[in-house]
Motif scaffolding. Structure first.
Motif, PDB file in Angstrom:
ATOM      1  N   ILE A  99       0.763  -1.193   0.099  1.00  0.00           N
ATOM      2  CA  ILE A  99      -0.015  -0.069   0.138  1.00  0.00           C
ATOM      3  C   ILE A  99       0.824   1.315   0.020  1.00  0.00           C
ATOM      4  CG2 ILE A  99      -1.738   1.266   1.276  1.00  0.00           C
ATOM      5  CD1 ILE A  99      -2.893  -1.356   2.129  1.00  0.00           C
ATOM      6  N   ALA A 100       2.078   1.247   0.823  1.00  0.00           N
ATOM      7  CA  ALA A 100       2.948   2.476   0.723  1.00  0.00           C
ATOM      8  C   ALA A 100       3.359   2.776  -0.589  1.00  0.00           C
ATOM      9  CB  ALA A 100       4.022   2.239   1.601  1.00  0.00           C
ATOM     10  N   ALA A 101       3.669   1.367  -1.484  1.00  0.00           N
ATOM     11  CA  ALA A 101       4.572   1.697  -2.695  1.00  0.00           C
ATOM     12  C   ALA A 101       3.206   2.336  -3.616  1.00  0.00           C
ATOM     13  CB  ALA A 101       4.687   0.353  -3.131  1.00  0.00           C
ATOM     14  N   HIS A 102       1.929   2.014  -3.441  1.00  0.00           N
ATOM     15  CA  HIS A 102       0.882   2.432  -4.404  1.00  0.00           C
ATOM     16  C   HIS A 102       0.555   4.006  -3.860  1.00  0.00           C
ATOM     17  CE1 HIS A 102      -0.723  -0.780  -6.618  1.00  0.00           C
ATOM     18  NE2 HIS A 102      -0.899  -1.456  -5.324  1.00  0.00           N
ATOM     19  N   ILE A 103       0.914   4.199  -2.580  1.00  0.00           N
ATOM     20  CA  ILE A 103       0.605   5.762  -2.177  1.00  0.00           C
ATOM     21  C   ILE A 103       1.788   6.782  -2.859  1.00  0.00           C
ATOM     22  CG2 ILE A 103       0.964   7.355  -0.272  1.00  0.00           C
ATOM     23  CD1 ILE A 103      -0.643   5.263   1.534  1.00  0.00           C
ATOM     24  N   SER A 104       2.872   5.982  -2.614  1.00  0.00           N
ATOM     25  CA  SER A 104       4.012   6.865  -3.229  1.00  0.00           C
ATOM     26  C   SER A 104       4.064   7.075  -4.689  1.00  0.00           C
ATOM     27  CB  SER A 104       5.515   5.981  -2.761  1.00  0.00           C
ATOM     28  OG  SER A 104       6.543   5.919  -3.565  1.00  0.00           O
ATOM     29  N   ASN A 105       3.611   6.012  -5.532  1.00  0.00           N
ATOM     30  CA  ASN A 105       3.727   6.088  -6.928  1.00  0.00           C
ATOM     31  C   ASN A 105       2.243   6.737  -7.500  1.00  0.00           C
ATOM     32  OD1 ASN A 105       1.535   4.190  -7.280  1.00  0.00           O
ATOM     33  ND2 ASN A 105       3.266   2.457  -7.946  1.00  0.00           N
ATOM     34  N   GLY A 106       1.483   7.259  -6.636  1.00  0.00           N
ATOM     35  CA  GLY A 106       0.374   7.787  -6.718  1.00  0.00           C
ATOM     36  C   GLY A 106      -1.077   6.855  -7.338  1.00  0.00           C
ATOM     37  N   SER A 107      -0.702   5.647  -7.230  1.00  0.00           N
ATOM     38  CA  SER A 107      -1.889   4.780  -7.634  1.00  0.00           C
ATOM     39  C   SER A 107      -2.976   4.634  -6.422  1.00  0.00           C
ATOM     40  CB  SER A 107      -1.469   3.474  -8.261  1.00  0.00           C
ATOM     41  OG  SER A 107      -0.732   3.122  -7.460  1.00  0.00           O
ATOM     42  N   LEU A 108      -2.644   5.097  -5.349  1.00  0.00           N
ATOM     43  CA  LEU A 108      -3.590   5.217  -4.045  1.00  0.00           C
ATOM     44  C   LEU A 108      -3.703   6.411  -3.494  1.00  0.00           C
ATOM     45  CD1 LEU A 108      -4.314   1.956  -2.107  1.00  0.00           C
ATOM     46  CD2 LEU A 108      -4.244   4.183  -1.124  1.00  0.00           C
ATOM     47  N   VAL A 109      -4.731   6.992  -3.219  1.00  0.00           N
ATOM     48  CA  VAL A 109      -4.778   8.260  -2.561  1.00  0.00           C
ATOM     49  C   VAL A 109      -5.249   7.704  -1.013  1.00  0.00           C
ATOM     50  CG1 VAL A 109      -6.167  10.428  -2.274  1.00  0.00           C
ATOM     51  CG2 VAL A 109      -5.346   9.566  -4.698  1.00  0.00           C
ATOM     52  N   ALA A 110      -4.438   8.138  -0.202  1.00  0.00           N
ATOM     53  CA  ALA A 110      -4.982   7.810   1.227  1.00  0.00           C
ATOM     54  C   ALA A 110      -5.683   9.226   1.564  1.00  0.00           C
ATOM     55  CB  ALA A 110      -3.721   7.522   2.160  1.00  0.00           C
ATOM     56  N   ARG A 111      -6.767   8.936   2.086  1.00  0.00           N
ATOM     57  CA  ARG A 111      -7.602  10.082   2.736  1.00  0.00           C
ATOM     58  C   ARG A 111      -8.081   9.773   3.959  1.00  0.00           C
ATOM     59  NH1 ARG A 111     -12.161  13.680  -0.537  1.00  0.00           N
ATOM     60  NH2 ARG A 111     -12.910  14.717   1.118  1.00  0.00           N
ATOM     61  N   GLU A 112      -7.861  10.881   4.725  1.00  0.00           N
ATOM     62  CA  GLU A 112      -8.687  10.924   6.193  1.00  0.00           C
ATOM     63  C   GLU A 112      -9.429  12.169   6.560  1.00  0.00           C
ATOM     64  OE1 GLU A 112      -4.890  11.233   6.311  1.00  0.00           O
ATOM     65  OE2 GLU A 112      -4.972   9.073   5.567  1.00  0.00           O
ATOM     66  N   THR A 113     -10.470  11.869   7.204  1.00  0.00           N
ATOM     67  CA  THR A 113     -11.291  12.952   7.880  1.00  0.00           C
ATOM     68  C   THR A 113     -10.875  13.194   9.298  1.00  0.00           C
ATOM     69  OG1 THR A 113     -13.282  12.838   6.252  1.00  0.00           O
ATOM     70  CG2 THR A 113     -13.590  13.748   8.395  1.00  0.00           C
ATOM     71  N   VAL A 114     -10.263  14.424   9.574  1.00  0.00           N
ATOM     72  CA  VAL A 114      -9.700  14.503  11.180  1.00  0.00           C
ATOM     73  C   VAL A 114     -10.747  15.573  11.855  1.00  0.00           C
ATOM     74  CG1 VAL A 114      -7.900  15.171  12.431  1.00  0.00           C
ATOM     75  CG2 VAL A 114      -7.381  13.944  10.213  1.00  0.00           C
TER      76      VAL A 114
END
Lengths: 334, 334
Positions: free
Chosen positions: B291-306
């Motif tokens: 998942i970290a690799a996907h986040i880092s290459n832009g293929s996965l957007v990690a989003r949080e509502t804080v």
């Protein structure tokens, strides 16, 4: 040969239980000449199956519905009277989807020979027929039966359940059956089930907790409704729930509620899986051989409830299935 | 160090939605000395999880219920202030089941270090935390995702669903998401979902028929209820239905009806399987890396509502989860 057949046609789709408006029974002349590859069969026995109720509904399912005006679909056994194919000769005993009729012309598709030295005709509609195949592949392939499993079978005294349960016993598993009535439960015990629960006067959920304190590994469900829920509440970790049928709901004109306790699948890391026996067609010989061997060494009792009445007795005989009149396979004698 | 912690305790089990009678919030002194292997953690962020509702019920499940008088169970991230173990040093950022509290003493079990160079703390409660692990193993292991699959995700804009959906997209699959509201659906499209269905104003069952005419191969369900039924009615043959959660039913004080269309499992030769992410504990590093690799290459957007409010904001923040206020992971800032 000039033959007048008597057949049961679908006249009208039922809401709820089929009744007299559902069927039309009439005579019709069969063609006197067979086409290439056809056979003429005198039907001796017809199979009465819970699945028949589903075939009457005009919905997308694993087979097309029976159309209004068609002869009702049914498996049967009988004798070849005439043949226009080298595959069969007059006098051969065969099994096939001949429909609810006393004489049928078949193109031979799905027709197989049966050996009366192995078992009588009704057994070829039960333990050695579709119900037997269903019990065998459902338990072993879909349920992935393992040594040491605790197995629960609903409608355990029925055609499919009694085969599935006895196959699990033959494997050395602990087997619990659920059935309706003292007589059926007594029979289950007689053929080797470790426990038999009479759902008509016992609380299935709490009884299961008593007789399977470590939970159920394989639950072979033919019934649906509250019995499915009771089983789901008593699974073991990694359990396999085999969805074979849901006879308790088939005549419900509305969509019956589903299993409230399906989240047990999460708690117990379990799976619930459906199947259709026709997908195993190519492997039927394997199952027939295995079940025939069990019958012959006494580790599996094949039982049928044969009712009379001929083709005209079909509507009433079918209702008997939903009233649970049968122990083992329900067969109509033509 | 002398620390006064503020914590949320379970005061009374709720029927339906938790309310003010459910919780007691009070201050308490932490011991001044750490025992062998303990750490003192200042909690920065707390995870708000649908599963929390289940932990409040006094029923047998995959983890014991939170007991009355105990600090409410919660995952959190924070900073190690003191350490009596070589595994952690003051200043380390960590993740663990610290409970709903601002300061916690932990015995270190289940506590892992987090790397803020990879992602900020809230992401370690979302895509790189339990929800991410849940999406990863649920989709790939339980759902057995295959190339070319059509994938349906419910609660697709939530913490788990958004990861599962993006992992399926990264695999090249066609992905359909169901979410509540135009804004969430717009976000799903933005992060690459092929279709987004707003269950609040669209008919899910008929829309699914339109957007997945060949049926759904993997249905990752977080919701239950009518949405589960709509998916079941639109399966492809051999489909895998992953039972991850049932947020639509968690606050129902009665046992909600199950999926009426479970017999679709038979028609479509499909299976429905539950799982608990903790069983994959040993393989978390594999998922974090992927998942970290996907986040880092832009293929996965990690989003949080804080959301803010600190420990005392927990009761309200939890309700927000069931109102669907969050897009991505809902996190409480302490």
């Amino acid at each position: 040969m000039s033959i007048t057949a008597t057949s049961v046609y679908l006249a009208q789709r039922p809401e709820g239980l089929p009744d007299e408006s559902t069927w039309e029974i009439r005579q019709h002349e069969l063609p006197t000449e067979l086409n290439e590859s056809e056979i003429l069969v005198k039907v001796n026995y017809l199979s009465l199956d819970p699945a028949m109720r589903g075939w009457l509904n005009d919905v997308r399912s694993y087979v097309p519905p029976v159309q209004i005006g068609e002869i009702m679909r049914a498996l049967g056994t009988g004798e070849v009277l005439e043949s226009n194919t080298p595959n069969f000769s007059p006098g051969d005993r065969v099994q096939g989807l001949f429909g609810v009729t006393d004489y049928a012309i078949s193109d031979g598709r799905g027709v197989t020979g049966i050996d009366l030295d192995v078992a009588a005709e009704p057994t070829w509609l039960g333990a050695l027929g579709m119900p037997g195949m269903t019990g065998y592949f459902g338990l072993l392939d879909v349920g992935e039966l393992q040594d040491g499993d605790t197995v629960l079978i609903s409608a355990a005294a029925g055609a499919v359940g009694s085969v599935a349960g006895q196959l699990a016993k033959a494997r050395g598993c602990r087997v619990i059956g659920i059935a309706g009535g003292e007589e059926k439960c007594a029979w289950l015990t007689e053929i080797g089930f470790d426990e038999a629960i009479n759902y008509k006067n016992e609380k299935v959920l709490s009884r299961l907790r008593e007789v399977a304190p470590d939970g159920i590994n394989v639950f072979f469900d033919n019934v649906g409704g509250t019995i499915l829920d009771a089983g789901l509440a008593n699974l073991a970790r990694g359990a396999r729930v085999v969805i074979c049928g849901a006879i308790s709901t088939y005549n419900d004109p509305t969509l019956a509620p589903g299993p409230s306790r399906y989240m047990s699948l999460l708690v117990f890391r379990a799976r619930m899986q459906g199947f259709v026996v026709f997908d195993y067609r190519d492997r039927y010989p394997e199952a027939v051989e295995a079940i025939a061997a069990h019958i012959s060494n006494g580790s599996l009792v094949a039982r049928e409830t044969v009712v009379g009445g001929g083709v005209r007795g079909f509507p009433e005989a079918l209702l008997g299935l939903f009233q649970g009149v049968n122990t083992g396979k329900l067969v109509l004698e033509i």
